[in-house]
Structures are given as C-alpha cells and as structure tokens.
Design a protein around this motif. Sequence first.
Motif, PDB file in Angstrom:
ATOM      1  N   UNK A   1      -1.699   9.214  51.138  1.00 37.99           N
ATOM      2  CA  UNK A   1      -1.663  10.597  50.935  1.00 37.99           C
ATOM      3  C   UNK A   1      -1.134  11.089  49.313  1.00 37.99           C
ATOM      4  N   UNK A   2      -0.428  10.152  48.816  1.00 32.11           N
ATOM      5  CA  UNK A   2      -0.277  10.041  47.405  1.00 32.11           C
ATOM      6  C   UNK A   2      -1.539   9.913  46.428  1.00 32.11           C
ATOM      7  N   UNK A   3      -2.396   9.087  46.771  1.00 29.70           N
ATOM      8  CA  UNK A   3      -3.678   8.643  46.229  1.00 29.70           C
ATOM      9  C   UNK A   3      -4.437   9.681  46.354  1.00 29.70           C
ATOM     10  N   UNK A   4      -4.504  10.460  47.308  1.00 36.34           N
ATOM     11  CA  UNK A   4      -5.367  11.645  47.775  1.00 36.34           C
ATOM     12  C   UNK A   4      -5.061  12.809  46.633  1.00 36.34           C
ATOM     13  N   UNK A   5      -3.880  12.900  46.511  1.00 32.43           N
ATOM     14  CA  UNK A   5      -3.068  13.941  45.812  1.00 32.43           C
ATOM     15  C   UNK A   5      -3.727  13.713  44.156  1.00 32.43           C
ATOM     16  N   UNK A   6      -3.731  12.554  43.784  1.00 27.58           N
ATOM     17  CA  UNK A   6      -3.750  12.152  42.535  1.00 27.58           C
ATOM     18  C   UNK A   6      -5.463  12.335  42.267  1.00 27.58           C
ATOM     19  N   UNK A   7      -6.118  12.180  43.148  1.00 28.11           N
ATOM     20  CA  UNK A   7      -7.485  12.571  43.215  1.00 28.11           C
ATOM     21  C   UNK A   7      -7.970  13.828  43.099  1.00 28.11           C
ATOM     22  N   UNK A   8      -7.008  14.712  43.865  1.00 29.53           N
ATOM     23  CA  UNK A   8      -7.281  15.944  43.919  1.00 29.53           C
ATOM     24  C   UNK A   8      -6.972  16.546  42.533  1.00 29.53           C
ATOM     25  N   UNK A   9      -5.941  16.415  41.828  1.00 34.60           N
ATOM     26  CA  UNK A   9      -5.636  16.847  40.557  1.00 34.60           C
ATOM     27  C   UNK A   9      -6.644  16.491  39.314  1.00 34.60           C
ATOM     28  N   UNK A  10      -7.340  15.278  39.873  1.00 29.58           N
ATOM     29  CA  UNK A  10      -8.317  14.738  38.755  1.00 29.58           C
ATOM     30  C   UNK A  10      -9.673  15.544  39.051  1.00 29.58           C
ATOM     31  N   UNK A  11      -9.676  16.261  39.821  1.00 31.16           N
ATOM     32  CA  UNK A  11     -10.877  17.054  40.007  1.00 31.16           C
ATOM     33  C   UNK A  11     -10.716  18.609  39.641  1.00 31.16           C
ATOM     34  N   UNK A  12      -9.614  19.124  39.247  1.00 35.31           N
ATOM     35  CA  UNK A  12      -9.363  20.369  38.632  1.00 35.31           C
ATOM     36  C   UNK A  12     -10.160  20.555  37.236  1.00 35.31           C
ATOM     37  N   UNK A  13     -10.727  21.807  37.213  1.00 42.55           N
ATOM     38  CA  UNK A  13     -11.302  22.242  35.811  1.00 42.55           C
ATOM     39  C   UNK A  13     -10.363  22.728  34.927  1.00 42.55           C
ATOM     40  N   UNK A  14      -9.186  23.006  35.440  1.00 46.83           N
ATOM     41  CA  UNK A  14      -8.116  23.472  34.476  1.00 46.83           C
ATOM     42  C   UNK A  14      -6.986  22.778  34.366  1.00 46.83           C
ATOM     43  N   UNK A  15      -6.390  22.185  33.520  1.00 51.25           N
ATOM     44  CA  UNK A  15      -5.465  20.948  33.564  1.00 51.25           C
ATOM     45  C   UNK A  15      -4.259  21.865  33.794  1.00 51.25           C
ATOM     46  N   UNK A  16      -3.361  21.376  34.592  1.00 49.91           N
ATOM     47  CA  UNK A  16      -2.354  22.000  35.407  1.00 49.91           C
ATOM     48  C   UNK A  16      -0.887  21.776  34.152  1.00 49.91           C
TER      49      UNK A  16
END
Length: 204
Positions: A92-107
């Motif tokens: 689950x933590x890995x999936x979160x990392x991957x999701x953040x990596x797909x964002x077009x805007x840096x959080x």
Amino acid sequence: LKSVIGHAFDPKVKWALPDTDPPYKPMPKESDQQGRLISEIRRFYIFLEGTNNLKQVKREQLFIEITENVLCWGLGRVEVNEIDTLNIHHASLLAMVRAVGTLSIKPHKVLVDGKFAPKLEYETQAIIGGDASEPVISAASIIAKVIRDREMRYQWHEQYPQYGFDQHNGYGTPKHLAALIEHGPCPIHRRSFAPVKALLQIGI
C-alpha cells in the motif's frame, strides 16, 4: 482495496483542489478509500455521507464531477505478486509513492489516511481517521474505488467470468467465496489472503 479477494492491485489516488481564484496554489494530495466530503470544487458543492455507503451510480457520478474539476490526480497501483511479496501494508505504501509520482503538479504536502505514511521527497502527514476529516481523502477514495471496481466488472470479469466479478467486484461475498471453492483461485487472487491461502493448502 487493501484486503479484498479478487483484485490484482491496491490503487491509491492523489489529487489537488483549486484554491480560490486563479492563480491556484497546489493543495495537498491525499489517498485512501472512504470518508466524508463537504468540499467546494470550483464554486459548486458536493455533499457526501460515508463513501463506503454510496450507491454505485452516485459514486460514478461523483467520480466524473471530481476528476473534471480538480487540478490534477494520479493513480498508483501494485500488482498481485508485489502484494504477496511485500505484504499488504508495504504494498500500500508503495502504491502511494507511485501515485504521487504520476502527479502533474508537485505537491507541497501529502496527507495519508492512517498511522503510516510512505517516505517521499515532500512533507508528509499521516492522519488517523483522515478519511472522515479530510475532504480530499474522501474524493481520492471515490476515484480509487471507481477505477478498481470498473476493472473488476469489465476487464477481469471478461477474462474470468466464472467468479462473477461483475456482481461483487471481487469483494469477499459468499458467492465469490463459493466460486473460489468451486474453481480455485485465478491469477489475480492474492495467494497471501487467508481464504485463498487455505484453499491452496488443501490443494484446490
């Protein structure tokens, strides 16, 4: 999504709401699958009860409203073999990392529902009960669930119709468990999940 029989991934969705008037500031990106939402999205309001209790039709409607009005959102997933190897928590933590990596805007900040947060280059905060207190977590929950359930109903049901994924979306219903006993697990069933593991131990 974290502990359900019959899905090959654990999606985590990140998204951002507009601030006020342009120019917009990136808002926190959140992840998880349930909660409540009373949130303004570009001048209109969405009112939700607990997202787990939403009817499928309503969830699909909200999915469209959310994805068409947010600044950005991303999907992260882990495959079934990764879940079995890492365990559901670390996957689950890995999936979160991957999701953040797909964002077009840096959080500028990442909020995560629960006790644990992944290691990221951005400021991160884990919020216990965040699914009930953070609007973006609720919205992310809807995105994740809709995408997951669509894949179960169409992609995986077409490939493995004997399990009835179009009826229960891969959740642990009596009908799904009965199909597991009759047909044994298919490639998208997690071998580490207790009911599947028990069937494998007795040779089903």
